[in-house]
Design a protein around this motif. Structure first.
Motif, PDB file in Angstrom:
ATOM      1  N   THR A  81       0.582  -0.914  -0.188  1.00  0.00           N
ATOM      2  CA  THR A  81       0.415  -0.450  -0.254  1.00  0.00           C
ATOM      3  C   THR A  81       0.799   1.331   0.134  1.00  0.00           C
ATOM      4  OG1 THR A  81      -0.087  -0.083   2.555  1.00  0.00           O
ATOM      5  CG2 THR A  81      -2.016  -0.805   2.259  1.00  0.00           C
ATOM      6  N   GLY A  82       2.103   1.006  -0.014  1.00  0.00           N
ATOM      7  CA  GLY A  82       2.860   1.940  -0.226  1.00  0.00           C
ATOM      8  C   GLY A  82       3.808   3.517   0.752  1.00  0.00           C
ATOM      9  N   HIS A  83       3.272   2.341   2.198  1.00  0.00           N
ATOM     10  CA  HIS A  83       3.752   3.180   3.339  1.00  0.00           C
ATOM     11  C   HIS A  83       5.194   2.953   3.466  1.00  0.00           C
ATOM     12  CE1 HIS A  83      -0.806   2.417   4.162  1.00  0.00           C
ATOM     13  NE2 HIS A  83      -0.279   2.883   5.251  1.00  0.00           N
ATOM     14  N   SER A  84       5.960   2.074   3.255  1.00  0.00           N
ATOM     15  CA  SER A  84       6.850   2.308   3.406  1.00  0.00           C
ATOM     16  C   SER A  84       7.922   3.032   2.295  1.00  0.00           C
ATOM     17  CB  SER A  84       7.717   0.221   2.909  1.00  0.00           C
ATOM     18  OG  SER A  84       7.769  -0.402   4.002  1.00  0.00           O
ATOM     19  N   LEU A  85       7.396   3.383   0.803  1.00  0.00           N
ATOM     20  CA  LEU A  85       8.063   3.932   0.224  1.00  0.00           C
ATOM     21  C   LEU A  85       7.486   5.876   0.266  1.00  0.00           C
ATOM     22  CD1 LEU A  85       6.688   2.429  -2.917  1.00  0.00           C
ATOM     23  CD2 LEU A  85       8.629   3.108  -2.790  1.00  0.00           C
ATOM     24  N   GLN A  86       6.709   5.475   1.470  1.00  0.00           N
ATOM     25  CA  GLN A  86       5.737   7.502   2.140  1.00  0.00           C
ATOM     26  C   GLN A  86       6.879   7.513   2.899  1.00  0.00           C
ATOM     27  OE1 GLN A  86       3.353   6.520   4.620  1.00  0.00           O
ATOM     28  NE2 GLN A  86       3.598   8.322   5.673  1.00  0.00           N
ATOM     29  N   TYR A  87       7.510   6.025   4.148  1.00  0.00           N
ATOM     30  CA  TYR A  87       8.987   6.922   4.687  1.00  0.00           C
ATOM     31  C   TYR A  87      10.130   7.271   4.208  1.00  0.00           C
ATOM     32  CZ  TYR A  87      11.847   5.639   8.724  1.00  0.00           C
ATOM     33  OH  TYR A  87      12.631   5.744  10.000  1.00  0.00           O
ATOM     34  N   LEU A  88      10.703   6.545   3.136  1.00  0.00           N
ATOM     35  CA  LEU A  88      11.918   6.888   2.368  1.00  0.00           C
ATOM     36  C   LEU A  88      11.393   8.360   1.932  1.00  0.00           C
ATOM     37  CD1 LEU A  88      12.545   4.098   1.161  1.00  0.00           C
ATOM     38  CD2 LEU A  88      13.846   5.182   3.595  1.00  0.00           C
TER      39      LEU A  88
END
Length: 268
Positions: A81-88
């Motif tokens: 769902t893109g939460h790790s991409l958001q973090y970075l």
């Protein structure tokens, strides 16, 4: 695919579930089964593990495996769902890329990032296939609880190596194989599965079905070496801070044996 008549148990996250061992492994069928699972009830049933957490009781905030990512090009395998991409992205990575087998997960990731003013280039594809991702391009490739879904570990690690620049970093996490073998019964640890058994198995969760194989740590290490990686760091320890005041069976396991492992490797 054929299934034998023997039923076994395995640990998925902190749940013990029944499964059937598969005899005739059809990789395409496995991918279709797992893709359908994540297109429908996957996220609701298993949840979404994402940075800063690598899995149960292990976090980037404590481990600091990425370091400073500002200006770096990042590719996530199994972006969910893109939460790790958001973090970075919030830590000033210059490019965000995500790959996932599920179109529904990518739709959710696109929407999620947009709410934070972020965007990424997404590729919907099995991680084993050549899908047009640029070679020798990324500073980091990473995967949070997704690599273990692959039907061909050697091919995936070789593809990941091809995506990275020289000296690029690959970080991934997955459920520790010993965690899958041990259950808590009557305040005792009981072996429920052979550590050396890497058979594919099918199981039902909620209204969905998924297919997995529990690989040994040595299988991951040898595949990394074959693909041209050198391991810089491996984490098995659980963070005691996360388990304070937690008396669940899952926390009891985390205090006695690893439930998550994380590897940081560098492309030679």
């Amino acid at each position: 695919m054929k299934k034998n008549s023997i039923n076994e148990t395995s640990m998925i996250g902190d749940r013990e579930v029944d499964y059937s061992i598969l005899i005739d492994v059809d990789k395409n069928s496995i991918r279709k089964t797992n893709s359908l699972f994540w297109d429908t009830k996957g996220g609701e049933v298993l949840g979404n593990t994402s940075l800063p957490f690598y899995g149960a009781f292990v976090s980037e905030e404590k481990c600091q495996l990425f370091g400073d990512v500002s200006g770096k090009k990042m590719l996530e395998i199994g972006c969910g769902t893109g939460h790790s991409l958001q973090y970075l992205g919030e830590r000033k990575a210059s490019e965000l890329w995500g790959m996932d087998i599920s179109e529904k997960q990518i739709e959710k990731a696109t929407q999620h990032l947009a709410t934070y003013g972020l965007s990424a280039k997404f590729v919907c594809s099995p991680m084993e296939e050549d899908c047009g991702i640029p070679a020798n391009y990324f500073d980091f490739v990473y995967s949070v609880y997704a690599i273990g879904w692959t039907t061909d570990l050697d091919t995936v690690f070789c593809r990941i190596a091809s995506y990275l620049k020289k000296d690029g970093i690959f970080i991934f996490s997955w459920s520790h194989p010993i965690h899958k073998c041990v259950a808590v019964e009557n305040n005792m640890f009981v072996f429920k599965k052979c550590y050396f058994d890497e058979s594919w198995y099918s199981l039902s969760l909620g209204e969905g079905t998924l297919t997995l194989s529990d690989r040994k740590l040595s299988t991951y290490v040898n595949a990394l070496a074959k693909a041209g990686f050198v391991i810089e760091q491996m984490i098995e320890e659980s963070d005691d801070e996360f388990m304070k005041n937690n008396n669940s069976d899952f926390a009891k396991k985390g205090k006695m044996l690893p439930v998550t492992f994380v590897v940081k490797a560098r492309k030679l």
